[in-house]
Design an enzyme around this catalytic site. Structure first.
Site, PDB file in Angstrom:
ATOM      1  N   ARG A  27      30.236  -5.927  -5.380  1.00  0.00           N
ATOM      2  CA  ARG A  27      31.264  -6.455  -4.306  1.00  0.00           C
ATOM      3  C   ARG A  27      32.051  -7.401  -4.505  1.00  0.00           C
ATOM      4  O   ARG A  27      32.566  -8.085  -3.686  1.00  0.00           O
ATOM      5  CB  ARG A  27      30.632  -6.284  -2.844  1.00  0.00           C
ATOM      6  CG  ARG A  27      29.769  -5.058  -2.477  1.00  0.00           C
ATOM      7  CD  ARG A  27      31.024  -4.149  -1.884  1.00  0.00           C
ATOM      8  NE  ARG A  27      30.438  -2.653  -1.430  1.00  0.00           N
ATOM      9  CZ  ARG A  27      29.982  -2.570  -0.050  1.00  0.00           C
ATOM     10  NH1 ARG A  27      30.453  -3.401   0.835  1.00  0.00           N
ATOM     11  NH2 ARG A  27      29.616  -1.464  -0.048  1.00  0.00           N
ATOM     12  N   ARG A  31      36.201  -8.177   1.105  1.00  0.00           N
ATOM     13  CA  ARG A  31      36.943  -9.029   2.022  1.00  0.00           C
ATOM     14  C   ARG A  31      36.656 -10.367   1.907  1.00  0.00           C
ATOM     15  O   ARG A  31      37.254 -11.141   2.803  1.00  0.00           O
ATOM     16  CB  ARG A  31      36.236  -8.016   3.372  1.00  0.00           C
ATOM     17  CG  ARG A  31      36.786  -6.914   3.751  1.00  0.00           C
ATOM     18  CD  ARG A  31      36.194  -6.225   5.004  1.00  0.00           C
ATOM     19  NE  ARG A  31      34.791  -5.907   4.255  1.00  0.00           N
ATOM     20  CZ  ARG A  31      33.936  -5.551   5.001  1.00  0.00           C
ATOM     21  NH1 ARG A  31      34.053  -5.007   6.351  1.00  0.00           N
ATOM     22  NH2 ARG A  31      32.756  -5.094   4.583  1.00  0.00           N
ATOM     23  N   ARG A  40      44.814  -4.884   1.016  1.00  0.00           N
ATOM     24  CA  ARG A  40      44.347  -3.952   1.852  1.00  0.00           C
ATOM     25  C   ARG A  40      45.281  -3.867   3.095  1.00  0.00           C
ATOM     26  O   ARG A  40      45.495  -2.511   3.311  1.00  0.00           O
ATOM     27  CB  ARG A  40      42.837  -4.024   2.350  1.00  0.00           C
ATOM     28  CG  ARG A  40      42.183  -2.714   3.210  1.00  0.00           C
ATOM     29  CD  ARG A  40      40.851  -3.097   3.747  1.00  0.00           C
ATOM     30  NE  ARG A  40      41.014  -3.906   4.996  1.00  0.00           N
ATOM     31  CZ  ARG A  40      40.138  -4.187   5.729  1.00  0.00           C
ATOM     32  NH1 ARG A  40      38.869  -3.717   5.457  1.00  0.00           N
ATOM     33  NH2 ARG A  40      40.267  -5.257   6.507  1.00  0.00           N
ATOM     34  N   ASP A  78      34.377   3.713  -4.179  1.00  0.00           N
ATOM     35  CA  ASP A  78      33.087   3.690  -3.314  1.00  0.00           C
ATOM     36  C   ASP A  78      32.280   4.660  -3.952  1.00  0.00           C
ATOM     37  O   ASP A  78      32.782   5.843  -4.395  1.00  0.00           O
ATOM     38  CB  ASP A  78      33.860   3.805  -1.787  1.00  0.00           C
ATOM     39  CG  ASP A  78      32.698   3.418  -0.811  1.00  0.00           C
ATOM     40  OD1 ASP A  78      32.653   2.468  -0.771  1.00  0.00           O
ATOM     41  OD2 ASP A  78      31.897   4.397  -0.544  1.00  0.00           O
ATOM     42  N   TYR A 155      23.858   9.485   3.421  1.00  0.00           N
ATOM     43  CA  TYR A 155      25.326   9.304   4.166  1.00  0.00           C
ATOM     44  C   TYR A 155      25.846  10.753   4.331  1.00  0.00           C
ATOM     45  O   TYR A 155      26.219  11.037   5.680  1.00  0.00           O
ATOM     46  CB  TYR A 155      26.272   8.967   3.390  1.00  0.00           C
ATOM     47  CG  TYR A 155      26.160   7.223   3.293  1.00  0.00           C
ATOM     48  CD1 TYR A 155      26.607   6.296   4.269  1.00  0.00           C
ATOM     49  CD2 TYR A 155      25.367   6.753   2.224  1.00  0.00           C
ATOM     50  CE1 TYR A 155      26.363   4.944   4.020  1.00  0.00           C
ATOM     51  CE2 TYR A 155      25.315   5.384   1.826  1.00  0.00           C
ATOM     52  CZ  TYR A 155      25.658   4.673   3.264  1.00  0.00           C
ATOM     53  OH  TYR A 155      25.611   3.020   3.048  1.00  0.00           O
TER      54      TYR A 155
HETATM   55  O1  CP3 Z   1      31.326  -4.136  -6.413  1.00  0.00           O
HETATM   56  C1  CP3 Z   1      32.726  -3.919  -6.531  1.00  0.00           C
HETATM   57  O2  CP3 Z   1      33.426  -4.809  -6.187  1.00  0.00           O
HETATM   58  C2  CP3 Z   1      33.234  -2.702  -6.500  1.00  0.00           C
HETATM   59  C3  CP3 Z   1      33.454  -1.993  -5.382  1.00  0.00           C
HETATM   60  C4  CP3 Z   1      32.468  -1.151  -4.454  1.00  0.00           C
HETATM   61  C5  CP3 Z   1      32.619  -0.948  -3.113  1.00  0.00           C
HETATM   62  N1  CP3 Z   1      31.746  -0.111  -2.630  1.00  0.00           N
HETATM   63  C6  CP3 Z   1      34.055  -1.107  -2.466  1.00  0.00           C
HETATM   64  C7  CP3 Z   1      33.734  -1.209  -0.847  1.00  0.00           C
HETATM   65  C8  CP3 Z   1      31.161  -0.615  -4.766  1.00  0.00           C
HETATM   66  C9  CP3 Z   1      30.596  -0.611  -5.828  1.00  0.00           C
HETATM   67  C10 CP3 Z   1      30.703   0.081  -3.591  1.00  0.00           C
HETATM   68  C11 CP3 Z   1      29.493   0.971  -3.531  1.00  0.00           C
HETATM   69  C12 CP3 Z   1      29.048   1.375  -2.363  1.00  0.00           C
HETATM   70  N2  CP3 Z   1      29.607   1.898  -1.157  1.00  0.00           N
HETATM   71  C13 CP3 Z   1      27.436   1.272  -2.034  1.00  0.00           C
HETATM   72  C14 CP3 Z   1      26.603   1.018  -2.986  1.00  0.00           C
HETATM   73  C15 CP3 Z   1      26.298  -0.437  -2.965  1.00  0.00           C
HETATM   74  C16 CP3 Z   1      25.782  -1.082  -1.921  1.00  0.00           C
HETATM   75  O3  CP3 Z   1      26.359  -1.970  -1.096  1.00  0.00           O
HETATM   76  O4  CP3 Z   1      24.574  -0.890  -1.540  1.00  0.00           O
HETATM   77  C17 CP3 Z   1      27.291   1.709  -0.692  1.00  0.00           C
HETATM   78  C18 CP3 Z   1      26.153   2.065   0.031  1.00  0.00           C
HETATM   79  C19 CP3 Z   1      28.551   2.236  -0.173  1.00  0.00           C
HETATM   80  C20 CP3 Z   1      29.198   2.732   1.148  1.00  0.00           C
HETATM   81  C21 CP3 Z   1      29.850   1.902   1.961  1.00  0.00           C
HETATM   82  N3  CP3 Z   1      31.149   1.813   1.608  1.00  0.00           N
HETATM   83  C22 CP3 Z   1      29.511   1.189   3.276  1.00  0.00           C
HETATM   84  C23 CP3 Z   1      28.152   1.179   3.645  1.00  0.00           C
HETATM   85  C24 CP3 Z   1      30.852   0.555   3.393  1.00  0.00           C
HETATM   86  C25 CP3 Z   1      31.057  -0.290   4.750  1.00  0.00           C
HETATM   87  C26 CP3 Z   1      30.176  -1.567   4.924  1.00  0.00           C
HETATM   88  C27 CP3 Z   1      30.946  -2.695   4.624  1.00  0.00           C
HETATM   89  O5  CP3 Z   1      30.863  -3.644   3.924  1.00  0.00           O
HETATM   90  O6  CP3 Z   1      32.098  -2.694   5.689  1.00  0.00           O
HETATM   91  C28 CP3 Z   1      31.675   0.721   2.552  1.00  0.00           C
HETATM   92  C29 CP3 Z   1      33.150   0.288   2.354  1.00  0.00           C
HETATM   93  C30 CP3 Z   1      33.506  -0.651   1.365  1.00  0.00           C
HETATM   94  N4  CP3 Z   1      33.182  -0.137   0.023  1.00  0.00           N
HETATM   95  C31 CP3 Z   1      34.110  -1.887   1.408  1.00  0.00           C
HETATM   96  C32 CP3 Z   1      34.319  -2.363  -0.105  1.00  0.00           C
HETATM   97  C33 CP3 Z   1      35.108  -3.455  -0.478  1.00  0.00           C
HETATM   98  C34 CP3 Z   1      34.589  -2.728   2.526  1.00  0.00           C
HETATM   99  C35 CP3 Z   1      35.757  -1.725   3.038  1.00  0.00           C
HETATM  100  C36 CP3 Z   1      36.910  -2.627   3.755  1.00  0.00           C
HETATM  101  O7  CP3 Z   1      37.611  -3.412   3.022  1.00  0.00           O
HETATM  102  O8  CP3 Z   1      37.009  -2.674   4.959  1.00  0.00           O
END
Ligand code: CP3
Length: 355
Positions: A27, A31, A40, A78, A155
């Site tokens: 990640r 944010r 964003r 994602d 999910y």
């Molecule tokens: O690592 C990176 O920088 C690449 C980007 C990346 C995102 N999601 C961007 C993201 C990667 C590799 C993921 C994978 C992902 N997404 C996983 C597996 C990794 C882990 O964390 O276990 C999972 C379970 C998801 C599902 C997901 N996407 C959730 C549960 C959420 C919301 C939780 C949160 O942090 O708000 C997301 C949203 C998400 N994916 C964000 C980002 C940067 C936040 C969204 C935002 O900007 O509001």
């Protein structure tokens, strides 16, 4: 194709000698970075960032521009693009995490799910990969990724994030044939999706099995690991004259490292609950290791972060085969200066462990 200027990430995954331990952060585009929040806001919302290759490229590059120590870029996308492409209608409710318009609950729902074509149905991801590769211009390797079938299924069946995976686990025990059909469709989709990313320019791929660790030992083998094995055996393993390493990351999978190391991946991701030195003793002859600092350490002062980095490096010990990372994603509350201190500490303190 431009030659890679920094390939220590790929070398460490293949246990080839490196000068310092390579590092990136799960990640890393997110944010905690003000420039990410600005992009964003400009894009409108998170999915618009993912679906527009120019925006996806912009935010992928942000952490690299801020931190010259980063040894890899990760595609900005994602894991939930796949259920969206299967027709579930992904959206994000502010502060609530992901949601789906359609939830899957019966065998009939699963039978009706299409298997997406990566180029037709997820073309925006393929375009993001090739756009980012062009922009990177050989600076560091680009990581592609997908969710594991089990993690995606949670999910799809829960309709979003969940604490206990109640619906998915009920399906697992009451209606295992239905869950197996869903996992099989997901394994096929993840395989062609990752191969599409590799053909578009991803130089390593990671499978995020974020919720595999919620399963019993037996259920993990049958409902998560078996499908990751299937994916790994179907992946393109060499492209542009180089090996394309595969990383499997089962969060909370520390009890099962031996069997995870057996499915044919090049590296295992470790969360912070295991000692990386003991993990190396258990599986180090088969795979490289990626991890494993507790992401909450980044809330602490830079000196404390440095101490913890030093402890993990000492635990792994001498030689290649370690990619430094956090044990899970960096959180929005982290001070970007602390992330910088972390990355610098990895390079500064690790030289002594390499010849
Ligand atoms: O690592 C990176 O920088 C690449 C980007 C990346 C995102 N999601 C961007 C993201 C990667 C590799 C993921 C994978 C992902 N997404 C996983 C597996 C990794 C882990 O964390 O276990 C999972 C379970 C998801 C599902 C997901 N996407 C959730 C549960 C959420 C919301 C939780 C949160 O942090 O708000 C997301 C949203 C998400 N994916 C964000 C980002 C940067 C936040 C969204 C935002 O900007 O509001």
């Amino acid at each position: 194709m431009t030659a890679l200027k920094n390939d220590r990430f790929l070398r460490a995954l293949l246990k080839q000698p490196v000068d310092v331990t390579p590092v990136w952060m799960m990640r890393q585009a997110g944010r905690y970075l003000p420039e990410y929040r600005a992009s964003r806001a400009k894009a409108g919302d998170f999915m618009s960032l993912c679906m527009n290759p120019e925006f996806a490229c912009e935010v992928t590059m942000q952490p690299l521009d801020r931190y010259p120590q980063l040894d890899a870029a990760i595609l900005f996308s994602d894991i939930l693009t796949i259920p969206d492409a299967m027709g579930q209608g992904l959206y994000f409710e502010t502060g609530e995490g992901p949601r789906f318009k359609k939830v899957i609950s019966t065998m009939a729902d699963i039978e009706a799910l299409p298997i997406p074509d990566p180029h037709k149905d997820l073309g925006y991801v393929m375009d993001a990969v090739s756009t980012i590769r062009r922009e990177l211009n050989g600076r560091v390797p680009l990581i592609g990724f997908a969710g594991s079938p089990w993690t995606l299924a949670t999910y799809m069946v829960e309709g979003g994030s969940s604490k206990d995976y109640r619906k998915t686990k009920t399906m697992l025990y009451d209606n295992p044939q239905a869950l197996h059909l869903l996992l099989d469709k997901l394994a096929q989709t993840v395989t062609s999706y990752l191969n599409g990313q590799i053909m578009a320019g991803a130089q390593a791929v990671q499978i995020f099995d974020s919720w595999g660790g919620s399963l019993s030992a037996a259920a993990y083998q049958e409902f998560s690991l078996a499908y990751m094995r299937k994916i790994v055996s179907g992946l393109i393993r060499e492209h542009e004259g180089r090996k394309v390493p595969v990383i499997l990351f089962t969060k909370n999978g520390g009890l099962w490292l031996e069997s995870i190391a057996d499915v044919g991946a090049d590296a295992l991701g470790l969360d912070w609950t295991c000692d990386i030195g003991s993990a190396r003793d258990r599986v180090g002859s088969k795979v490289a290791l990626q991890g494993n600092m507790d992401p909450t350490v980044l809330y602490a002062k830079p000196e404390a972060i440095r101490t913890e980095v030093g402890r993990i490096l000492a635990s792994y010990g001498k030689g290649s085969g370690h990619v430094f990372n956090l044990g899970h994603g960096i959180t929005p509350e982290v001070d970007p200066e602390h992330a910088g201190a972390f990355l610098r500490a990895v390079h500064e303190l690790s030289a002594q462990y390499h010849e």
